[in-house]
Design an enzyme around this catalytic site. Sequence first.
Site, PDB file in Angstrom:
ATOM      1  CG  ASN A  60      -2.032   0.993   1.102  1.00  0.00           C
ATOM      2  OD1 ASN A  60      -2.546   1.225   0.282  1.00  0.00           O
ATOM      3  ND2 ASN A  60      -2.489   1.561   2.240  1.00  0.00           N
ATOM      4  CG  ASP A 125       3.214  -2.194   2.697  1.00  0.00           C
ATOM      5  OD1 ASP A 125       3.389  -0.965   3.453  1.00  0.00           O
ATOM      6  OD2 ASP A 125       1.804  -2.382   2.357  1.00  0.00           O
TER       7      ASP A 125
END
Length: 321
Positions: A60, A125
């Site tokens: 993200n 991530d």
Amino acid sequence: MNRRNLMKSAITAVALLALPVSVSAGSNEPMDKTYRSIEGHKMAYVDQGSGRPVVFLHGNPTSSYLWRNIIPYVTDNYRAIAPDMIGMGDSGKPNIDYDYEDQRAHLFGLLDSLDLQDAVLVIHDWGSTLGMEYARTRPERVSGIVFMESMLPPFFPVASMDDFGPHKEFMQAVRSKEMAEELVLNQNVFIEQALAKQAVFTPLSEEVLNEYRRPFPTPESRKPILQWPREIPVAGEPANVYEVIKANGDYVLESDIPKLLLYATPGAINPKPIVDFLEGNMKNLETVGVGPGVHYIQEDQPDAIGQSIAKWLKALDDKQS
């Protein structure tokens, strides 16, 4: 060092350095993509080179564009695959929840449809949580993992909001309702603040930022960006993601699968105290420091990352041949 002190040391390390860093100019052009229908929705992915698959998974609020200056380091000898998560990049924008279950169904569906064998995952991530679960549940398909700024123990799963240290208020805000929608949907804070300048050493150019902005032109289109921070398990909730991250942590610590951890200084979720813990507790791990960086280290250190991955892949092939 106990868990609470370790996490405090890790999270406060993020704010210690704010120096400019010189990076390779690289390319700012997006890469060509291929498309497949998964769960009835369009999934986009980069597919270049041939040979053993090397799969790059973003998080993200990015896309496969994050890997544009790293992929060329492997395509002479390997097949590089870099998906756009559903709702992100050039993948479809259906009217779904964009929770972890939705993201997993689309990504795993795509990877399974490619019939990967002997693949190496390069993960970052939220791509790290999805990637670790994929490796854990598809051991016949995955034979190596490269981590960077990944959701690893002992910080994840997060025991309480207090463990976010100076970022506690921000995390509470983006997990609320009205404030989160204002910050993420209207102000686009993950791109305009975090990605643009706070989580990189060198602020991104307008050309690069415009490519990251392109998939999210309206508040409604930013729904996937908003959902991701709500999926981070804190104090065991949401329970389904907590169970995934806990199982992933046990798997990567104990599994004999070859692993490479690339870390930057000071880093964000994988600063040096976390690296030190993993070096002492994770089996079959090699670690390499790539230089200054915070969270989106692919933007600050693409050459060091690409070279490190290429070198490690060659050594892995030599060892396994």
